[in-house]
Design a protein around this motif. Structure first.
Motif, PDB file in Angstrom:
ATOM      1  N   ALA A 175      -1.756 -10.355  -0.966  1.00  0.00           N
ATOM      2  CA  ALA A 175      -1.032  -9.076  -1.088  1.00  0.00           C
ATOM      3  C   ALA A 175      -1.716  -8.190  -2.131  1.00  0.00           C
ATOM      4  O   ALA A 175      -1.813  -6.971  -1.963  1.00  0.00           O
ATOM      5  CB  ALA A 175       0.422  -9.338  -1.471  1.00  0.00           C
ATOM      6  N   MET A 176      -2.206  -8.805  -3.215  1.00  0.00           N
ATOM      7  CA  MET A 176      -2.925  -8.030  -4.236  1.00  0.00           C
ATOM      8  C   MET A 176      -4.212  -7.441  -3.657  1.00  0.00           C
ATOM      9  O   MET A 176      -4.555  -6.286  -3.917  1.00  0.00           O
ATOM     10  CB  MET A 176      -3.272  -8.919  -5.436  1.00  0.00           C
ATOM     11  N   ARG A 216      -4.849  -6.748  -0.553  1.00  0.00           N
ATOM     12  CA  ARG A 216      -4.487  -5.649   0.346  1.00  0.00           C
ATOM     13  C   ARG A 216      -4.188  -4.370  -0.452  1.00  0.00           C
ATOM     14  O   ARG A 216      -4.651  -3.289  -0.122  1.00  0.00           O
ATOM     15  CB  ARG A 216      -3.250  -6.024   1.177  1.00  0.00           C
ATOM     16  N   GLU A 217      -3.440  -4.550  -1.522  1.00  0.00           N
ATOM     17  CA  GLU A 217      -3.058  -3.412  -2.364  1.00  0.00           C
ATOM     18  C   GLU A 217      -4.294  -2.748  -2.981  1.00  0.00           C
ATOM     19  O   GLU A 217      -4.391  -1.524  -3.056  1.00  0.00           O
ATOM     20  CB  GLU A 217      -2.103  -3.921  -3.465  1.00  0.00           C
ATOM     21  N   LEU A 218      -5.240  -3.591  -3.420  1.00  0.00           N
ATOM     22  CA  LEU A 218      -6.448  -3.058  -4.067  1.00  0.00           C
ATOM     23  C   LEU A 218      -7.331  -2.311  -3.080  1.00  0.00           C
ATOM     24  O   LEU A 218      -8.087  -1.423  -3.466  1.00  0.00           O
ATOM     25  CB  LEU A 218      -7.236  -4.212  -4.701  1.00  0.00           C
TER      26      LEU A 218
END
Lengths: 314, 252
Positions: free
Chosen positions: A307-308, A310-312
């Motif tokens: 998820a991190m 993807r966020e980045l």
């Protein structure tokens, strides 16, 4: 004279050379950089911008590092130049030959220091002890001291605009006694652990070698970080020893250390507890790593790290 | 051949530390043989057991309490011990002087000790001993064998590992993975009580400390401890990335 030994790899001066130059400038006075190796003209050319003069021993017999040869070379140059301070990077090799230099010159050894002063023949320094848990202030009164500097503790010096003069030096070197019969270099395209601004480290909590590659390397690639690992991960054969952070591995002090699936054994903490910002992601809210974390998430690393990433990417 | 191993006493890794009058206070702390020194003792015993005609001598330098460390090493199987009792706080360079003199008196062929001292966070002792004796050294060794007067092994270097050959006499410092130290068994503990611990007067070595410890303190960095609940993985991950970008400013 302050004598600083320029460490280098692949034809380039290491970052530590610029850190030594900063410490040398802070002490004040004449600074000579010593470059040891074979075919090291490019390194000497770089060194000419961070020291007052460059001494170069460029000879085939110095093609590969050897503690006895390096110690003999540094001691000879220090004697000839009447050095009062010898600065060496506290890399593994630096930590190996520096004690030999100190014994040869009957000098005190201030090891792995993160601060250094030299006032009226008294050397004062600070270093960490007891697995990085205690700050120790040490003092030595001597005409000459050998000092190894903690990687990353001193800012990199800004290169001068003009190059200093270079001098070739002749050395009497002993015979190599440790014969290397095979070499495994753990080459990585990635930035080296001790030089990185950000380190992403993984523990057993990432589940498997594949999980490590996906989560730890994936996150590290996304933010341009170096990859670290715990001893358990290295012992399990998931990752090479060169990536191990902790008591028997490397000590790092990056701007940010992101610990993924690492519970935080004392031996691991000793290798990273001085990081400026510590981030922990672990499923166990009671894991010791959270006690020294600035930011963290209690949860499943297999969900949170992707998820991190993807966020980045957004 | 004669193998000299060195044992130092350090606080167990899980022991909490405290400071008294500006110095680390070990009173009442559980002290153990430095794990990396223990690898050295174990390796000496294994070399002896693997057929090398070896006597294993263990040395400790320090306050009276270090006798416990020697007793443990004897119970593991070392043949005899040497104790140099002193209250002087020696640094690695000055301690190497004592060790080298003992090694010379003992006519040692191989010295085994830890690659790093867990109290000093120092890697200097092995190399300093080797230099005083004008011997070669292999540091951070994780594999070792001896044949006649040659050592073969493997050790860790800055980036990677090397296999090596080394002529005796030599100093070898240990690394994790070298072995798994044995626990002393009860019969061996009983037997070890009869083993000799020879005492040597510290004064006979004419060694003084090169470094002075001016002060020790435990500096605890205040951490933010902003720990998020990860039940909603995407929300927590987004928030964390935002914090790292905007508050900590460690990523772009």
């Amino acid at each position: 004279m302050i004598l600083m030994v320029v460490e280098h790899a692949n034809g380039k001066a290491s970052k530590s050379a610029c850190e030594l130059a900063t410490a040398a400038r802070q002490l004040g006075g004449e600074v000579a950089a010593l470059v040891l190796g074979s075919g090291v003209a490019p390194v000497a050319a770089e060194a000419a911008f961070i020291a007052g003069q460059v001494l170069v021993a460029d000879t085939p017999s110095l093609a590969e590092y050897d503690a006895e040869l390096w110690a003999a070379a540094v001691a000879q140059i220090a004697r000839a130049g009447e050095a009062h301070t010898i600065l060496i990077a506290a890399s593994r090799s630096g930590c190996e030959y520096s004690p030999r230099v100190a014994v040869k010159l009957d000098a005190p050894l201030l090891e792995d220091v993160f601060s250094l002063q030299h006032i009226d023949s008294v050397f004062r320094a600070e270093r960490y002890t007891y697995l990085n848990r205690v700050t120790e202030r040490i003092e030595a009164e001597a005409p000459l001291a050998v000092v190894t500097l903690k990687p990353g503790a001193f800012a990199a010096a800004v290169p001068a605009t003009e190059a200093a003069e270079q001098f070739d030096v002749d050395l009497e070197l002993p015979q190599r006694r440790l014969v290397v019969t095979a070499r495994t270099r753990e080459k990585s395209e990635r930035i080296s652990l001790t030089e990185a601004d950000i380190v992403v480290s993984g523990g057993r909590g990432v589940g498997s070698p594949e999980g490590f590659a996906e989560l730890i390397e994936g996150l590290a690639n996304q933010i341009g970080a170096a990859v670290g690992a715990t001893r358990a991960v290295v012992d399990a054969g998931w990752r090479p020893y060169a990536e191990q952070v902790g008591q028997t591995g490397k000590t790092v002090q990056p701007r940010a250390y992101i610990a993924v699936g690492i519970s935080g054994a004392v031996q691991h903490l000793s290798g990273m507890n001085k990081s400026k910002v510590i981030v922990a992601i672990n499923k166990d809210a009671d894991a010791p790593i959270f006690k020294i974390a600035d930011y963290g998430i209690v949860g499943d690393v297999k969900e949170i790290v992707p998820a991190m990433i993807r966020e980045l990417r957004k | 051949m004669r193998i000299l191993t060195i044992v130092r006493q350090v606080p167990g890794a899980e022991e909490s530390l405290r400071i008294k009058d500006g110095k680390v206070d070990l009173e009442g702390r559980k002290l153990v043989i430095d794990t990396m020194d223990e690898y050295g003792v174990e390796e000496a015993l294994r070399l002896r057991e693997s057929g090398a005609q070896a006597e294993v001598v263990v040395l400790a330098v320090g306050p009276a309490r270090v006798e416990e460390a020697l007793r443990t090493a004897l119970a593991m199987g070392a043949d005899r011990a040497v104790l140099v009792e002193t209250g002087v706080a020696l640094d690695a360079i000055s301690l190497s002087n004592v060790v080298a003199q003992v090694a010379a008196r003992e006519e040692a062929d191989l010295i085994l000790l830890g690659g790093q001292q867990a109290d000093w966070d120092s890697q200097a002792l092995g190399a300093a001993i080797a230099e005083r004796l004008n011997w070669p050294q292999a540091a951070w060794t994780n594999l070792l064998a001896v044949k006649d007067t040659t050592l073969t092994g493997r050790h860790d270097v800055d980036e990677g590992t090397e296999s090596f050959e080394l002529p005796l006499p030599a100093v070898v410092t240990t690394q994790q993975g070298l072995n798994d130290p044995r626990y002393p068994t009860l019969p061996n503990i009983v037997r070890s009580r009869k083993k000799e611990i020879r005492r040597e007067a510290f004064e006979s070595f004419s060694v003084t400390a090169k470094l002075k410890i001016v002060g020790e303190e435990i500096q605890v960095k205040q951490r933010l401890k902003m720990i998020l609940d990860g039940k909603d993985a995407q929300a927590a991950a987004s928030r964390l990335v935002q914090l790292l970008r905007e508050e900590a400013r460690v990523i772009a």
